[in-house]
Design an enzyme around this catalytic site. Structure first.
Site, PDB file in Angstrom:
ATOM      1  N   LEU A 168       0.528  -1.301  -0.493  1.00  0.00           N
ATOM      2  CA  LEU A 168      -0.071   0.377   0.017  1.00  0.00           C
ATOM      3  C   LEU A 168       0.737   1.740  -0.173  1.00  0.00           C
ATOM      4  CD1 LEU A 168      -2.382  -1.126   2.217  1.00  0.00           C
ATOM      5  CD2 LEU A 168      -3.242  -0.946   0.204  1.00  0.00           C
ATOM      6  N   GLY A 169       1.473   1.088   0.835  1.00  0.00           N
ATOM      7  CA  GLY A 169       2.976   2.153   0.578  1.00  0.00           C
ATOM      8  C   GLY A 169       3.964   2.104   1.515  1.00  0.00           C
ATOM      9  N   GLY A 204       7.705   4.238   3.999  1.00  0.00           N
ATOM     10  CA  GLY A 204       7.777   5.837   4.583  1.00  0.00           C
ATOM     11  C   GLY A 204       8.659   4.778   5.517  1.00  0.00           C
ATOM     12  N   GLY A 224       8.795   2.127   7.466  1.00  0.00           N
ATOM     13  CA  GLY A 224       9.298   0.591   7.169  1.00  0.00           C
ATOM     14  C   GLY A 224       7.900   0.586   5.896  1.00  0.00           C
ATOM     15  N   LYS A 269       2.064  -3.733   8.971  1.00  0.00           N
ATOM     16  CA  LYS A 269       3.478  -3.029   8.668  1.00  0.00           C
ATOM     17  C   LYS A 269       4.028  -3.324   9.417  1.00  0.00           C
ATOM     18  CE  LYS A 269       0.279   1.340   9.835  1.00  0.00           C
ATOM     19  NZ  LYS A 269       0.273   3.318  10.273  1.00  0.00           N
ATOM     20  N   ASP A 318       0.574  12.950  14.751  1.00  0.00           N
ATOM     21  CA  ASP A 318       0.481  13.344  12.706  1.00  0.00           C
ATOM     22  C   ASP A 318      -0.560  13.126  11.496  1.00  0.00           C
ATOM     23  OD1 ASP A 318       2.140  12.742  10.547  1.00  0.00           O
ATOM     24  OD2 ASP A 318       2.522  10.644  10.320  1.00  0.00           O
TER      25      ASP A 318
END
Length: 471
Positions: free
Chosen positions: A56-57, A59, A62, A80, A181
């Protein structure tokens, strides 16, 4: 030259430590593999339970994957992969110690607008965190879609968003948790019911950074990197790592003005005077303007100290005038029609759930005004899901003393006014969703009454037949 992509899709030059657009820490060498981690491929099975579908992504903490939980009927979850920016077994041990502490906090959170945390586990020399998957679009994606059409979010929509998000922050802060965040990227509009969902808690990323900080301090000395998204986090959070409830409220205020102006925070802040200049772009109601000014105050002591304070002062949506904002035109719109382009009309305002039954200040859409068969035929049941509690009065008259006149009166009243009252009493996703709900009740009412009449006729015919045999 190779590029490094952050979890939001922004590309950065090789060697960058932070994203130049959103400030997100960028991935470095994988502490668990001793080299560059290329990510888990589709079909990879972790802990003999979680099946990777796709990434999915990515950063600074991780990578994030969509996976199936084969232990829970193949339910979709988010995995994650946590990678502290350090090297070797010692880094992993430190990471696991701090992640376990953070996971214990996340596990205690129980709120419908916070993805449920399930577990933390080790596999393939890695550390993984499991959370619920939320289907929907982030508010950054929603904003980008609107900007393509020359639109942004209105004041009314942002007030509604704050009304839905502030109770979530209140819950978090009472649990001693600071999100750290908040930004349009970290709020998802849930596809199912339209509620905003807070994702990507900064505590997890902060833990990854803490590992690198501790390792660096032990090996080289010096201070560590502070977590915070450039432009959204307040100054004291970025410089000193100091966070409190008002830090989240500040970031929420920045999110609000970004969604209304369609511009990044850097274009709404004057670095020379160290002051926000967003009010040059917007013409808001006086009450909401004051609220945003206080949320974005430079000094922490001048800000709201709790989410409840803001909720108490938010103006009623029905009293807010139309937001006037400098239009956002696409290049195609700018060059068309000899620059005579007229910006499209804003999206219809959802006024549902904004008042009591007799509150005439709440605007009810014309397309839902009219007779309601579900409310008329099943007043005592219909009122439960539509939250029009006056319908409960129909249960008080089940005797023959008054010949059912009060019940008939309530039924007729709800048949006439049920649609308007239901719109005011409950929050609806859209007019379409409202009409679909009322159509369900109408169909159910006709079916139940038809069955009831068939039974009555059957009983009468049976009684007549029995009487005939007796003669």
């Amino acid at each position: 030259m190779s590029l490094i992509t952050c979890s939001k899709g922004h590309q950065n030059p090789e060697g960058s430590r932070f994203c130049t657009l959103c400030g997100e820490p960028l991935p470095e060498h994988n502490a668990f593999a001793g080299g560059i981690n290329t990510g888990l491929v589709e079909g990879t099975r972790l802990r003999d339970r979680y099946m990777i579908k796709y990434q999915l992504g990515q950063g600074g903490f991780g990578r994030t994957y969509l996976a199936e939980d084969t232990g829970r009927f193949n339910e979709l979850i988010v995995l994650k992969e946590l990678m502290p920016t350090g090297q070797g077994t010692y880094a992993l041990q430190k990471a696991e110690e701090l992640f376990q502490r953070e996971a214990a906090i996340l596990h205690k959170l129980r709120h419908p607008q916070i993805p449920k945390f399930w577990e933390l586990f080790r596999d393939r020399k890695g550390l993984f965190l499991v959370q619920d998957y939320i289907e929907g679009k982030t508010y950054q994606d929603l904003l980008n879609n609107r900007l393509d059409n020359g639109q942004s979010f209105s004041e009314v929509e942002i007030i509604e968003l704050l009304q839905q998000l502030l109770p979530v922050l209140s819950y978090l802060h009472k649990q001693g948790v600071i999100h750290r965040d908040i930004s349009p990227d970290n709020v998802i509009r849930k596809e199912q019911d339209g509620l905003p969902i807070l994702i990507d808690f900064g505590g997890v990323k902060q833990t990854a950074i803490d590992v690198a900080t501790q390792l660096a301090a032990e090996k080289y000395g010096g201070s560590g990197t502070r977590l915070g998204k450039s432009g959204y986090a307040p100054d004291e959070q970025l410089r000193l790592g100091s966070v409190a409830p008002h830090s989240d409220l500040y970031a929420l205020g920045v999110t609000a003005i970004v969604l209304m102006t369609g511009k990044p925070p850097q274009e709404l802040f004057d670095a020379h005077t160290m002051s926000w200049v967003w009010n040059r772009q917007l013409n808001l109601s006086s009450d909401f303007n004051k609220i945003l000014q206080r949320m974005l105050a430079q000094r922490p002591s001048e800000r709201f100290q709790s989410a409840e304070e803001i909720l108490q002062q938010l103006p009623a949506v029905s009293t807010v005038p139309e937001t006037r904002v400098q239009p956002h035109l696409t290049q195609r719109q700018i060059t068309s029609s000899n620059n005579n382009f007229i910006p499209p009309s804003p999206a219809p305002i959802n006024t549902s759930g904004q008042g009591h039954l007799l509150d005439n200040s709440v605007e009810v859409p014309d397309e839902i005004v009219g007779w309601n068969w579900g409310a008329f035929l099943l007043p005592g049941f219909w009122c439960l899901t539509n939250r029009v509690w006056i319908g409960l009065l129909s249960w008080l008259d089940l005797s023959v003393v008054t010949l059912g006149i009060p019940t008939i009166t309530i039924s007729i009243l709800l048949g006439l006014k049920g649609n308007e009252w239901a719109w005011k009493s409950r929050k609806w996703k859209s007019v379409k969703a409202f009409k679909r709900h009322q159509r369900f009740w109408a169909i159910a009412a006709f079916i139940l009454w038809a069955l009831f009449l068939i039974i009555i006729i059957g009983v009468i015919l049976f009684a007549i037949a029995i009487a005939g045999f007796g003669m």
